[in-house]
Design a protein around this motif. Structure first.
Motif, PDB file in Angstrom:
ATOM      1  N   LEU A 238      36.909  47.467  31.025  1.00 58.55           N
ATOM      2  CA  LEU A 238      37.497  46.302  31.691  1.00 58.55           C
ATOM      3  C   LEU A 238      38.676  45.755  30.864  1.00 58.55           C
ATOM      4  N   ILE A 239      38.446  45.626  29.592  1.00 57.50           N
ATOM      5  CA  ILE A 239      39.516  45.126  28.707  1.00 57.50           C
ATOM      6  C   ILE A 239      40.688  46.104  28.728  1.00 57.50           C
ATOM      7  N   GLN A 240      40.382  47.370  28.626  1.00 52.66           N
ATOM      8  CA  GLN A 240      41.419  48.396  28.631  1.00 52.66           C
ATOM      9  C   GLN A 240      42.286  48.291  29.887  1.00 52.66           C
ATOM     10  N   ARG A 241      41.640  48.156  31.021  1.00 52.01           N
ATOM     11  CA  ARG A 241      42.389  48.206  32.285  1.00 52.01           C
ATOM     12  C   ARG A 241      43.186  46.934  32.539  1.00 52.01           C
ATOM     13  N   ILE A 242      42.682  45.819  32.085  1.00 49.89           N
ATOM     14  CA  ILE A 242      43.448  44.591  32.264  1.00 49.89           C
ATOM     15  C   ILE A 242      44.697  44.632  31.387  1.00 49.89           C
ATOM     16  N   VAL A 243      44.511  45.123  30.186  1.00 46.03           N
ATOM     17  CA  VAL A 243      45.670  45.252  29.287  1.00 46.03           C
ATOM     18  C   VAL A 243      46.678  46.234  29.884  1.00 46.03           C
ATOM     19  N   ALA A 244      46.179  47.381  30.333  1.00 45.51           N
ATOM     20  CA  ALA A 244      47.076  48.407  30.879  1.00 45.51           C
ATOM     21  C   ALA A 244      47.788  47.903  32.128  1.00 45.51           C
ATOM     22  N   ALA A 245      47.042  47.237  32.990  1.00 46.98           N
ATOM     23  CA  ALA A 245      47.633  46.751  34.234  1.00 46.98           C
ATOM     24  C   ALA A 245      48.708  45.709  33.950  1.00 46.98           C
TER      25      ALA A 245
ATOM     26  N   GLY B  96      45.596  42.281  42.596  1.00 49.38           N
ATOM     27  CA  GLY B  96      45.866  42.903  41.305  1.00 49.38           C
ATOM     28  C   GLY B  96      46.858  44.037  41.410  1.00 49.38           C
ATOM     29  N   PRO B  97      47.329  44.485  40.252  1.00 47.04           N
ATOM     30  CA  PRO B  97      48.227  45.631  40.221  1.00 47.04           C
ATOM     31  C   PRO B  97      47.516  46.893  40.702  1.00 47.04           C
ATOM     32  N   THR B  98      48.281  47.867  41.126  1.00 48.24           N
ATOM     33  CA  THR B  98      47.679  49.056  41.726  1.00 48.24           C
ATOM     34  C   THR B  98      46.846  49.869  40.738  1.00 48.24           C
ATOM     35  N   ILE B  99      47.119  49.737  39.456  1.00 46.67           N
ATOM     36  CA  ILE B  99      46.278  50.430  38.460  1.00 46.67           C
ATOM     37  C   ILE B  99      44.804  50.099  38.718  1.00 46.67           C
ATOM     38  N   LEU B 100      44.565  48.852  39.108  1.00 47.89           N
ATOM     39  CA  LEU B 100      43.183  48.416  39.279  1.00 47.89           C
ATOM     40  C   LEU B 100      42.532  49.008  40.531  1.00 47.89           C
ATOM     41  N   ASP B 101      43.326  49.514  41.440  1.00 42.35           N
ATOM     42  CA  ASP B 101      42.750  50.113  42.642  1.00 42.35           C
ATOM     43  C   ASP B 101      42.268  51.542  42.391  1.00 42.35           C
ATOM     44  N   ARG B 102      42.795  52.141  41.324  1.00 48.12           N
ATOM     45  CA  ARG B 102      42.379  53.517  41.039  1.00 48.12           C
ATOM     46  C   ARG B 102      41.058  53.507  40.272  1.00 48.12           C
ATOM     47  N   PRO B 103      40.185  54.472  40.591  1.00 44.87           N
ATOM     48  CA  PRO B 103      38.921  54.497  39.839  1.00 44.87           C
ATOM     49  C   PRO B 103      39.186  54.681  38.348  1.00 44.87           C
TER      50      PRO B 103
ATOM     51  N   PRO C 267      40.424  37.131  35.719  1.00 42.75           N
ATOM     52  CA  PRO C 267      41.738  37.772  35.707  1.00 42.75           C
ATOM     53  C   PRO C 267      42.019  38.468  37.044  1.00 42.75           C
ATOM     54  N   TYR C 268      43.193  38.280  37.553  1.00 42.04           N
ATOM     55  CA  TYR C 268      43.635  38.869  38.826  1.00 42.04           C
ATOM     56  C   TYR C 268      42.735  38.465  40.003  1.00 42.04           C
ATOM     57  N   GLY C 269      41.998  37.379  39.851  1.00 42.62           N
ATOM     58  CA  GLY C 269      41.149  36.925  40.957  1.00 42.62           C
ATOM     59  C   GLY C 269      39.755  37.544  40.945  1.00 42.62           C
ATOM     60  N   ALA C 270      39.340  38.067  39.797  1.00 43.67           N
ATOM     61  CA  ALA C 270      38.029  38.719  39.710  1.00 43.67           C
ATOM     62  C   ALA C 270      36.897  37.696  39.554  1.00 43.67           C
ATOM     63  N   ARG C 271      35.711  38.135  39.927  1.00 42.92           N
ATOM     64  CA  ARG C 271      34.498  37.360  39.683  1.00 42.92           C
ATOM     65  C   ARG C 271      33.479  38.261  38.979  1.00 42.92           C
ATOM     66  N   SER C 272      32.445  37.638  38.451  1.00 40.76           N
ATOM     67  CA  SER C 272      31.402  38.411  37.780  1.00 40.76           C
ATOM     68  C   SER C 272      30.493  39.075  38.816  1.00 40.76           C
ATOM     69  N   ALA C 273      29.843  40.146  38.397  1.00 38.46           N
ATOM     70  CA  ALA C 273      29.025  40.886  39.363  1.00 38.46           C
ATOM     71  C   ALA C 273      27.652  41.276  38.832  1.00 38.46           C
ATOM     72  N   GLY C 274      27.473  41.320  37.527  1.00 38.57           N
ATOM     73  CA  GLY C 274      26.278  41.938  36.949  1.00 38.57           C
ATOM     74  C   GLY C 274      24.972  41.278  37.325  1.00 38.57           C
TER      75      GLY C 274
ATOM     76  N   VAL D 237      33.065  39.519  45.296  1.00 31.93           N
ATOM     77  CA  VAL D 237      33.229  39.409  43.847  1.00 31.93           C
ATOM     78  C   VAL D 237      34.709  39.368  43.486  1.00 31.93           C
ATOM     79  N   GLY D 238      35.523  38.984  44.451  1.00 32.05           N
ATOM     80  CA  GLY D 238      36.945  38.842  44.156  1.00 32.05           C
ATOM     81  C   GLY D 238      37.604  40.185  43.887  1.00 32.05           C
ATOM     82  N   GLN D 239      38.674  40.132  43.108  1.00 29.84           N
ATOM     83  CA  GLN D 239      39.418  41.347  42.774  1.00 29.84           C
ATOM     84  C   GLN D 239      38.547  42.296  41.940  1.00 29.84           C
ATOM     85  N   VAL D 240      38.630  43.568  42.284  1.00 30.56           N
ATOM     86  CA  VAL D 240      37.874  44.574  41.543  1.00 30.56           C
ATOM     87  C   VAL D 240      38.713  45.080  40.370  1.00 30.56           C
ATOM     88  N   ILE D 241      38.105  45.123  39.184  1.00 29.14           N
ATOM     89  CA  ILE D 241      38.826  45.637  38.010  1.00 29.14           C
ATOM     90  C   ILE D 241      38.408  47.085  37.726  1.00 29.14           C
TER      91      ILE D 241
END
Lengths: 725, 150, 147, 283
Positions: free
Chosen positions: A485-492, A3-10, A668-675, A600-604
């Motif tokens: 999650l929606i916010q960050r995917i859009v932003a990324a 994923g884009p680096t935005i997703l690596d930041r908390p 999205p970006y290789g993510a999986r569900s985690a809950g 869980v794949g890519q972390v969002i």
């Protein structure tokens, strides 16, 4: 995909400020001028015929505005798929807490008084309190008119069942199971049981309903508003577009808030009084009358070859569905995660029989990974017992049998998903599995595999002149971080600062949405957010978001909308390693350390994900050690949080979470569900660790000190302890 | 039945009103004064959702009669301004948020009397505030952070 | 829940049986009963029970469901409701009278708690029911002895 | 909640008058943690609630020549923090600190705890092992009630109608006495104990037992003294045999309730285990 680096930041959660200042408005916080309060008359019997209901005294009480009984709503039943739960009972009551009458009054106290003034004459019927009784050929049929009940449209048909007291029943086979068993070098059989446990979201259910012109307005803690709208429309005989369901902030769900039972009768009360009517469920009623996780009894039989490799497997799982199947949204009316035992292993031939059963107990429903915790407790305990009998370590048995890419799994489908062997190895390494441990200490393992959800939703984006983007979605945020999650995917995707992206939740007046649940939000809503952001990007045609915004005139905005259908199949996976110390004088278990290796794949949302995994672990720990919604004569014994014990901050062990990702999730970006990934494996890992520590094998949850103590093998018990009678 | 005049401060502001004997503090705050940041959960003093500070001590607003706080200084989440709040956001100290006001009011009460509370003291103190979402790890990290950055 | 009591009475079997089947007399032997009166085949009355600070007034009836004098067995049914808290108690009581001077009485009760009384907690109620039955057994012994 | 009258007298005398005027329909409120739940659940419907909070004299904690005096309105939190309590017996301070959660400890009082007579509570067990006595007063005078006669049944005490609990008195412990409180919490940390054991012992120069008190919680419908176990220790050294015998006698003295926290037989066995542990701690 990385994923884009935005997703690596908390992330900084969108709801952070309002939730840490008390500003967030939950349903019970809403000011509704003129609202009446509802209260219900509930059955004290697990099974009885209603002879008469006398409401005269209640009606004459000052401040009472409406009293309804089953006779007023005769024939109306509610439910998520099979609508079998009466809005108010009119002929029979089927569990302790079933509702017979409803009152709307000026205050809650008056409503409660009115409830006490309603006298109901019952004729007791003999209750079916356990599953075996209910499935006897001559057992009374709890729903003799079941064939006429409404079954809401959706994928799949109502299953045929071998006994009228089955809610759902399935027999699935792959391979020649009997032949495979015949070839097995050794065969093992064990049985396990789990009690009802409660979702115990700390926010009790709440709802307000009012009629406004030709619209019915509902504000509810339900986590899937469109589904509630559809259920209400079907039950009440209204067209869907006349009902608008909205949410407040939701104070925890864990599956329980997928079923609403109050909104239906609140509608009738609102109609009768012309006023808004609200109810906030008393916590005692929450625990005793809403839809807890099904109790289960699961028998497993597995054949292995001379090397300890699984050659054949079969399971018989019974789930106590209680009085109504209304809490289950699935077409087969099963807790689907309970059907396929030994998930994550190579199983060349398997037969799975599973059923949910009608009894006169509190109705079962969905709870975080429905069916799976029961299944995984049985499956992973069974594997440990097999390993011990074979004289190999439980870890070695798992290594030999874990599914590798392309291996046939217990469903017959080839395995595709994370590298399970790598997860196990990593958990073993981090718990230091080879280190010798002193007496009374032990380690246990379990594997957890959870499908990634599917479904379809629409998200729209509006870019305004100020350069901010508003994402509109029908999904709420019950705490899982969905909106962030929606916010960050859009932003990324658009390469903008996440703070410039807002998320707005629409009521059911917006586009259709499936709501929260089924490990769905990351692939489905995440996918829709990605699609919408890509659509916007395309529309901008190479301009940056800022440039495009500047070019807008006053009041202008750029709007895109994307409908996304997530169809790909995928799994998240984790391996648990848990170390415990058992006090062999008392049986008390202390968890010393836990490791969860996850893919869980890519972390969002890094912060939110950590919370889901950690919270999932403790959720599983509660089920392992403490939680038991025990019933006696059909009545829940633990009717408050002083007796239904949840883990506290002082009960949680050091936990290490290790991420191993192949980066190939379908989200999205290789993510999986985690809950819903982590909680199912915890009880088995604890049970396995307890046996490793002291020899006690507990086949029934929760793993209480008393159970461990009772199961201690004779040599472990102290030779000259005090009197034990 | 009897009505009682009570005077107290709420987040520093003087309040003077009359309540019936049976009014609970949690209802007074939420229904009469509109301070809905304080939540009502288990209603038996176990879950901690309704934790408020009474003269600095954390108490269950669901177990106090309004008459019992006559003369006291009450603090609720609406009056909180603490580094704990940002730490709860950055460390994952909440998910659904229903327990958050109570967690914050309890933790703030501790750090006011014991700014250097040990990890064990923090765990013992927060034991009465249940959380069903986080597994408590994020809450611990948040409180430790707020303590360490003081 | 099931509660069992045994009491040995130094009296003839027939006397014990007679006292038991004299429902008003037997009912008055239950500690806390008042306003006992004949009501058709059974008796009606009120049982006052204190569970700590909580006071229940259980008003209801006791009837003989079946009896077999030759076998020394009888089954009673008690139904009582508390109007204030809202809730009821129902019990089936099986009596078995064996032996003769001394006569042994076995009382096996199947007690169901219905409605809000249950919120007091099953263990607590079991203890109270146990106490009431123990008191009954003791009173019975005295009553028979006095005949 | 259902309406009631609330009265909050400034003096003990006033409070006793109010209570005496209508003892059946007046309930006394100290901290209120238990009472408010009963009121909310509508399990009790008093005409009047008598709040004690303004009677400051009932809050005092003081060390005297005779021992320790604990005011009925002292909260668990005050008692846990009190230097006088800790000086008397550290085990007593830690008993108060072990009660429920911090919120309850700050609100709930010693007197309320004793008068409520919940058999799962912690303080009565340790107070019993420390030879505590309650002092109650009515309009007719004061009465001293040794704690082993205060508790009569589940949620029942020997307090008479019209009587208010004023304080608990603890005599000085024998020189070099040692005390402990052991709370068995096999489930969550905020739970009630499955069983609990308090022990206070003293030995002479040769190590022979000169004073032994063992009190048990969760072992019956009331907190119990394990008197036979105590007697078995007198004059003996705390060797393995003596400790085990006392533990077995303590277990035999129990009559536990089957409930969500364990079966009666398990609790009985655990009383043995924890009595043994308590005695090893103070031996």
């Amino acid at each position: 995909m990385t994923g884009p680096t935005i997703l690596d930041r908390p992330e900084r959660r969108l709801d952070g400020d309002e939730k840490t200042t008390g500003a967030a408005k939950y349903t019970a916080d809403l000011e509704v001028p003129g609202a009446l309060q509802a209260a219900f008359v509930r059955s004290p019997y697990p099974h009885a015929r209603i002879v008469s209901v006398d409401t005269a005294r209640a009606r004459s009480l000052a401040g009472v505005r409406a009293v309804l009984t089953g006779a007023d709503v005769r024939g109306q039943r509610l439910g998520r798929r099979l609508q079998d739960w009466p809005v108010l009972c009119w002929d029979r009551v089927l569990f302790v807490g079933d509702r017979v009458a409803a009152v709307a009054a000026d205050t809650r106290e008056i409503a409660d008084d009115a409830v006490r003034l309603i006298s109901v004459e019952y004729e007791e019927l003999s209750p079916l309190l356990d599953m075996d009784e209910a499935l006897r050929p001559d057992a009374p049929v709890l729903h003799p008119d079941g064939a006429s009940y409404r079954f809401l449209e959706g994928r799949g048909e109502r299953p045929a069942v071998p006994h009228p007291n089955h809610q759902g029943h399935v027999l699935e086979t792959h391979g020649d199971v009997d032949a495979a068993f015949a070839r097995a070098a050794r065969t093992f059989e064990h049985e396990f049981a789990t009690p009802r446990i409660h979702q115990a979201a700390l926010e009790p259910r709440a709802a307000v309903v009012w009629v406004e012109g030709d619209r019915v307005r509902v504000v509810s803690t339900n986590k899937a508003p469109f589904n509630l709208r559809d259920q209400m429309a079907a039950t009440l005989g209204l067209s869907k577009d006349r009902i608008v369901v909205d949410n407040g902030t939701i104070g925890g769900d864990f599956g329980g808030k997928g079923l609403s039972t109050d909104e239906f009768v609140l509608y009738h009360l609102a109609k009768a009084t012309g006023r808004p009517v609200r109810v906030v469920t008393r916590y005692a009623d929450e625990l005793t009358t809403t839809n807890p996780r099904h109790a289960s009894r699961i028998r497993l039989r597995t054949g292995v070859d001379a090397d300890g490799r699984i050659v054949a497997h079969e399971s018989h799982a019974l789930f106590d569905g209680g009085a109504y199947a209304a809490g289950k949204p699935t077409a087969r009316l099963l807790v689907e995660g309970g059907v396929e035992t030994l998930e994550g292993y190579r199983v060349p031939a398997a037969r799975h029989e599973a059923a949910t059963v009608y009894t006169n107990q509190v109705p079962g429903g969905h709870m975080r990974a429905p069916g799976q915790p029961q299944n995984v407790f049985a499956s992973e305990s069974h594997l440990d017992l097999i390993a011990r009998e074979l004289g190999i370590t439980p870890l070695e048995l798992r290594r030999r049998n874990v599914a590798r890419p392309g291996d046939p799994t217990t469903t017959g489908e080839p395995w595709h998903g994370p590298d399970l062997a790598a997860l196990l190895d990593r958990a073993a390494l981090d718990i230091d599995a080879d280190r010798p441990r002193p007496g009374g200490r032990g380690i246990g393992f379990a594997l957890g595999v959870r499908h990634v959800g599917r479904g379809s939703t629409t998200i729209s984006l509006r870019l305004g002149r100020d350069g901010t983007i508003e994402a509109r979605t029908g999904v709420g945020d019950q705490g899982g971080g969905q909106h962030t999650l929606i916010q960050r995917i859009v932003a990324a995707t658009l390469g903008v600062d996440p703070v410039t992206v807002r998320v707005r939740r629409l009521s059911t007046e917006g586009p259709q949405d499936p709501g929260i649940g089924g490990s769905r939000v990351t692939p489905v809503h995440g996918g829709a957010a990605l699609a919408a952001a890509q659509a916007l990007k395309e529309k901008l045609g190479g301009r940056s978001v800022a440039e495009a915004a500047k070019a807008l005139g006053t009041g202008e905005e750029i709007v895109v909308s994307a409908k996304f259908d997530a169809t790909a199949s995928d799994h998240g996976a984790c391996a648990h390693a848990i170390e415990v110390a058992v006090d062999v004088d008392t049986g008390a278990v202390r968890v010393l350390a836990a490791v969860v290796a996850v893919d869980v794949g890519q972390v969002i949302n890094p912060v939110g994900l950590r919370g889901q995994l950690e919270g999932g672990f403790v959720y599983g720990l509660g089920m392992a050690l403490f939680e038991d919604l025990a019933l006696e004569d059909g009545r829940v014994r633990a009717a408050n949080l002083g007796d239904y014990k949840l883990p506290t901050i002082a009960d949680v062990p050091p936990l290490r979470i290790v991420h191993l990702s192949d980066g190939h999730g379908v989200g999205p970006y290789g993510a999986r569900s985690a809950g819903e990934l982590v909680n199912p494996g915890v009880p088995a890992a604890v049970a396995n660790a307890v046996q490793d520590a002291c020899g006690s094998r507990v086949h029934t949850l929760p793993i209480t000190a008393e159970r461990v103590w009772n199961a201690l093998p004779a040599p472990t018990r102290r030779p000259s302890g005090p009197v034990r009678s | 039945m009897t009505q009682h005049r009570i005077r107290f401060t709420l987040n520093g502001a003087a309040v003077d009103l009359t309540v019936p004997a049976e009014r609970l503090l949690v209802d007074l705050l939420r229904d009469d004064l509109g301070k809905t940041g304080t939540k009502d959960g288990c209603s038996v003093g176990v879950c901690g959702l309704c934790t408020v500070q009474v003269d600095g001590a954390p108490m269950s607003a669901c177990l106090l009669l309004a008459t019992q706080i006559d003369g006291a200084a009450i603090r609720t989440v609406e009056g909180l301004a603490s580094p704990l709040q940002e730490a709860f956001i950055s460390e994952g100290g909440f998910q659904c948020g229903i327990c958050t006001s109570g967690q914050l009011m309890a933790a703030d009460a501790l750090l006011r009397v014991k700014p250097k509370a040990t990890d064990a003291e923090i765990r013992d103190w927060q034991m009465g505030n249940l959380c069903r979402c986080t597994g408590y790890y994020g809450i611990e990290r948040a409180i430790f952070k707020a303590r360490d950055e003081r | 829940m099931r509660l069992e009591h045994r009491v040995t009475v130094d009296a003839p079997n027939a006397t014990v049986w007679a006292v038991l089947m004299d429902l008003p007399v037997a009912a008055r032997c239950v500690p806390g009963t008042r306003d006992i009166a004949l009501d058709g085949d059974g008796v009606r009355g009120t049982l006052d029970v204190r569970v700590g600070p909580v006071k229940l007034a259980l008003a209801g009836t006791v009837v003989v469901v079946s009896r077999d004098e030759a076998a020394g067995t009888a089954r009673l049914r008690a139904d009582a409701a508390d109007q204030r808290i809202g809730g009821a108690v129902r019990a089936f009581v099986d009596l078995v009278v064996t032996g003769d001077a001394p006569t042994e009485l076995a009382i096996a009760s199947d007690v169901a708690i219905l409605g809000r009384i249950g919120e007091l907690g099953q263990p607590l109620i079991a203890r109270q029911a146990d106490k009431v039955l123990a008191g009954f057994a003791e009173c019975l012994r005295r009553t028979v002895a006095a005949r | 909640m259902r309406p009631f009258d609330y009265v909050e007298p400034e003096t003990l005398e006033e409070a006793l008058e109010i209570l005496a005027a209508d003892p059946d329909d007046t309930v006394v409120m100290a901290g209120g943690t238990s009472l408010v739940i009963l009121l909310k659940q509508d399990l009790i419907r008093p005409a009047r609630v008598l709040g004690l909070r303004r009677i400051a004299e009932l809050r005092a904690i003081s060390a005297t020549d005779e021992g320790l005096v604990l005011g009925a309105l002292a909260t668990h939190g005050m008692l846990a923090r009190s230097p006088a309590v800790r000086a008397h017996a550290a085990a007593l301070a830690s008993t108060f600190a072990a009660v429920a959660t911090v919120r309850i400890r700050e609100q709930a009082t010693l007197g309320g705890n004793l008068a409520h007579a919940d058999p799962a509570q912690d303080p009565p067990v340790t107070l019993l092992a420390l030879d505590g006595a309650a002092v109650a007063r009515s309009r007719f005078g004061e009465r001293r009630i040794p704690l082993d006669t205060l508790f009569t049944d589940l949620f029942e005490t020997s307090l008479e109608p019209g009587e208010l609990l004023l304080r608990v008195e603890l005599p000085r412990l024998p020189v070099a006495a040692r005390a402990t409180y052991q709370k068995f919490l096999p489930a969550t940390r905020d739970d009630y104990a499955t069983v609990s054991v308090a022990a206070a012992v003293a030995t002479d120069a040769r190590g022979a037992c000169t004073h032994a008190r063992i009190a048990l919680g969760g072992a019956a419908t009331v907190p119990l003294r394990a008197r036979e176990a105590e007697r078995s220790l007198m004059g003996r050294r705390f060797d393995d045999a003596a400790i085990r015998e006392a533990a077995a006698l303590a277990a035999a003295a129990t009559d536990p309730i089957d409930d969500l926290r364990g079966s009666a037989s398990y609790k009985r066995a655990m009383v043995g285990v924890w009595t043994e542990r308590a005695l090893r701690e103070v031996a």
